[in-house]
Scaffold this motif. Structure first.
Motif, PDB file in Angstrom:
ATOM      1  N   PHE A 113       0.809  -1.214   0.000  1.00 55.97           N
ATOM      2  CA  PHE A 113       0.000   0.000   0.000  1.00 55.97           C
ATOM      3  C   PHE A 113       0.846   1.271   0.000  1.00 55.97           C
ATOM      4  O   PHE A 113       0.417   2.310  -0.471  1.00 55.97           O
ATOM      5  CB  PHE A 113      -0.950  -0.030   1.207  1.00 55.97           C
ATOM      6  N   ASN A 114       2.066   1.182   0.544  1.00 53.98           N
ATOM      7  CA  ASN A 114       3.009   2.309   0.522  1.00 53.98           C
ATOM      8  C   ASN A 114       2.436   3.581   1.142  1.00 53.98           C
ATOM      9  O   ASN A 114       2.730   4.683   0.693  1.00 53.98           O
ATOM     10  CB  ASN A 114       3.462   2.598  -0.924  1.00 53.98           C
ATOM     11  N   LEU A 115       1.622   3.432   2.177  1.00 60.19           N
ATOM     12  CA  LEU A 115       1.123   4.593   2.899  1.00 60.19           C
ATOM     13  C   LEU A 115       2.164   5.046   3.923  1.00 60.19           C
ATOM     14  O   LEU A 115       2.968   4.250   4.395  1.00 60.19           O
ATOM     15  CB  LEU A 115      -0.185   4.263   3.613  1.00 60.19           C
ATOM     16  N   PHE A 116       2.139   6.323   4.249  1.00 58.91           N
ATOM     17  CA  PHE A 116       3.049   6.841   5.273  1.00 58.91           C
ATOM     18  C   PHE A 116       2.500   6.463   6.644  1.00 58.91           C
ATOM     19  O   PHE A 116       1.428   6.940   7.039  1.00 58.91           O
ATOM     20  CB  PHE A 116       3.180   8.360   5.161  1.00 58.91           C
ATOM     21  N   PRO A 117       3.215   5.614   7.402  1.00 58.18           N
ATOM     22  CA  PRO A 117       2.643   5.095   8.657  1.00 58.18           C
ATOM     23  C   PRO A 117       2.464   6.153   9.732  1.00 58.18           C
ATOM     24  O   PRO A 117       1.622   5.999  10.621  1.00 58.18           O
ATOM     25  CB  PRO A 117       3.663   4.036   9.091  1.00 58.18           C
ATOM     26  N   HIS A 118       3.235   7.251   9.655  1.00 60.28           N
ATOM     27  CA  HIS A 118       3.165   8.283  10.685  1.00 60.28           C
ATOM     28  C   HIS A 118       2.128   9.352  10.381  1.00 60.28           C
ATOM     29  O   HIS A 118       1.971  10.307  11.144  1.00 60.28           O
ATOM     30  CB  HIS A 118       4.544   8.942  10.835  1.00 60.28           C
ATOM     31  N   MET A 119       1.422   9.214   9.267  1.00 58.82           N
ATOM     32  CA  MET A 119       0.407  10.192   8.884  1.00 58.82           C
ATOM     33  C   MET A 119      -0.984   9.568   8.985  1.00 58.82           C
ATOM     34  O   MET A 119      -1.158   8.374   8.737  1.00 58.82           O
ATOM     35  CB  MET A 119       0.613  10.660   7.434  1.00 58.82           C
ATOM     36  N   THR A 120      -1.974  10.400   9.316  1.00 61.36           N
ATOM     37  CA  THR A 120      -3.356   9.917   9.313  1.00 61.36           C
ATOM     38  C   THR A 120      -3.791   9.626   7.871  1.00 61.36           C
ATOM     39  O   THR A 120      -3.117   9.986   6.909  1.00 61.36           O
ATOM     40  CB  THR A 120      -4.307  10.958   9.907  1.00 61.36           C
ATOM     41  N   ILE A 121      -4.957   8.986   7.746  1.00 58.68           N
ATOM     42  CA  ILE A 121      -5.488   8.679   6.422  1.00 58.68           C
ATOM     43  C   ILE A 121      -5.684   9.962   5.626  1.00 58.68           C
ATOM     44  O   ILE A 121      -5.295  10.043   4.455  1.00 58.68           O
ATOM     45  CB  ILE A 121      -6.819   7.910   6.555  1.00 58.68           C
ATOM     46  N   LEU A 122      -6.278  10.978   6.223  1.00 54.72           N
ATOM     47  CA  LEU A 122      -6.482  12.248   5.520  1.00 54.72           C
ATOM     48  C   LEU A 122      -5.148  12.858   5.109  1.00 54.72           C
ATOM     49  O   LEU A 122      -4.994  13.323   3.960  1.00 54.72           O
ATOM     50  CB  LEU A 122      -7.253  13.227   6.410  1.00 54.72           C
ATOM     51  N   GLU A 123      -4.174  12.850   5.988  1.00 50.97           N
ATOM     52  CA  GLU A 123      -2.864  13.425   5.666  1.00 50.97           C
ATOM     53  C   GLU A 123      -2.196  12.671   4.519  1.00 50.97           C
ATOM     54  O   GLU A 123      -1.558  13.293   3.644  1.00 50.97           O
ATOM     55  CB  GLU A 123      -1.962  13.414   6.898  1.00 50.97           C
ATOM     56  N   ASN A 124      -2.332  11.350   4.482  1.00 48.21           N
ATOM     57  CA  ASN A 124      -1.779  10.564   3.380  1.00 48.21           C
ATOM     58  C   ASN A 124      -2.375  10.988   2.043  1.00 48.21           C
ATOM     59  O   ASN A 124      -1.664  11.114   1.045  1.00 48.21           O
ATOM     60  CB  ASN A 124      -2.051   9.072   3.608  1.00 48.21           C
ATOM     61  N   VAL A 125      -3.683  11.220   2.029  1.00 52.75           N
ATOM     62  CA  VAL A 125      -4.373  11.481   0.765  1.00 52.75           C
ATOM     63  C   VAL A 125      -4.102  12.896   0.244  1.00 52.75           C
ATOM     64  O   VAL A 125      -4.021  13.117  -0.972  1.00 52.75           O
ATOM     65  CB  VAL A 125      -5.886  11.209   0.924  1.00 52.75           C
ATOM     66  N   ILE A 126      -3.935  13.864   1.148  1.00 57.10           N
ATOM     67  CA  ILE A 126      -3.720  15.246   0.689  1.00 57.10           C
ATOM     68  C   ILE A 126      -2.254  15.569   0.429  1.00 57.10           C
ATOM     69  O   ILE A 126      -1.934  16.623  -0.142  1.00 57.10           O
ATOM     70  CB  ILE A 126      -4.283  16.274   1.700  1.00 57.10           C
ATOM     71  N   GLU A 127      -1.346  14.688   0.808  1.00 54.70           N
ATOM     72  CA  GLU A 127       0.083  14.983   0.691  1.00 54.70           C
ATOM     73  C   GLU A 127       0.483  15.315  -0.745  1.00 54.70           C
ATOM     74  O   GLU A 127       1.199  16.289  -1.007  1.00 54.70           O
ATOM     75  CB  GLU A 127       0.891  13.794   1.209  1.00 54.70           C
ATOM     76  N   GLY A 128       0.051  14.500  -1.713  1.00 58.08           N
ATOM     77  CA  GLY A 128       0.439  14.710  -3.103  1.00 58.08           C
ATOM     78  C   GLY A 128      -0.059  16.020  -3.676  1.00 58.08           C
ATOM     79  O   GLY A 128       0.723  16.809  -4.229  1.00 58.08           O
TER      80      GLY A 128
END
Length: 256
Positions: free
Chosen positions: A102-117
């Protein structure tokens, strides 16, 4: 603006890893709005071809155009020159990719992962990115998980977040590299359901998968690869139900 005749145009694409000849003259066209499912045994070159489409792997010979432009290169004085990494990243902004892991950032919330890009790569205003991200996360059925962390989610939920993250960049093309292969069997359906909805929306998709039922139901074109070549391609009714080649028939007899 006129719609491009093709989103992807591969012409004689070759790829080597040392002496290993992984792709052997691949020709493939993907039209706007088309869903292409690539099938084949392990080691057939499926994932390598997909990774070439966004220049995660360099093409050694041939040509691979995305939206009419050489992916990862520019033409100067009749020769192709590799673009700087920043320019390649700009090209990739129109291409979403979902991996096996999945390559999600483990230290970020779900919302933070999605808005990062959108915030970092596209320099979008945070408010705009959040509005779109919340809508996408809700579309994935995860509206109650906005403040959760990846480690608190099931594999199927994490993969749906990864899809939302890719869609938040508003890509013209989505690439999927065996997106259900790392999931427990009972979680596969929820990810495939999301992908079915994406296909219905008209998004151009290239999917490397072993899910034959999904390919039969959703694909416009099924491509069967083996030994670094495209053995045959066509509509699911042809390739999956009446394959021309013995190698395709043998593969399908083992996986169906």
């Amino acid at each position: 603006m006129a719609l491009a005749r093709s989103i992807i145009e591969a012409r004689g694409v070759e790829k080597y890893y040392g002496s290993l000849h992984v792709l052997r003259g691949i020709d493939l066209t993907v039209s706007p709005g088309e869903v292409v499912c690539i099938l084949g045994p392990s080691g057939s070159g499926k994932s390598t071809l997909l990774r070439c489409m966004n220049h995660l792997e360099r093409v050694d010979a041939g040509e691979l155009l995305v939206n009419g432009e050489p992916m990862g290169y520019q033409l100067k004085h009749g020769r192709l020159h590799e673009l700087p990494e920043r320019a390649i990243c700009r090209q990739r902004q129109s291409i979403g990719m979902v991996f096996q892991q999945f390559n999600l950032f483990p230290h970020m919330t779900i919302l933070e992962n999605v808005i990062e890009g959108p915030i970092r790569a596209k320099k979008e205003r945070r408010k705009v990115a959040i509005e779109r991200a919340v809508a996408l996360i809700s579309r994935m059925g995860l509206e109650e998980k906005l403040d959760a962390y990846p480690g608190q989610l099931s594999g199927g939920q994490q993969q749906r977040v990864a899809i939302a993250r890719a869609l938040c960049m508003e890509p013209a093309l989505m690439l999927f590299d065996e997106p259900t292969s790392a999931l427990d069997p009972e979680l596969v359906g929820e990810v495939l359901d999301v992908m079915r909805e994406m296909a219905k929306s008209g998004l151009t998709m290239v999917v490397v998968t072993h899910e034959i039922g999904f390919a039969r139901e959703v694909a416009d074109t099924v491509v069967f690869m083996d030994g670094g070549v495209i053995v045959e391609s066509g509509p699911p009714s042809s390739v999956l139900q009446a394959p021309e080649h013995e190698r395709t028939r043998s593969f399908l007899s083992k996986v169906l």
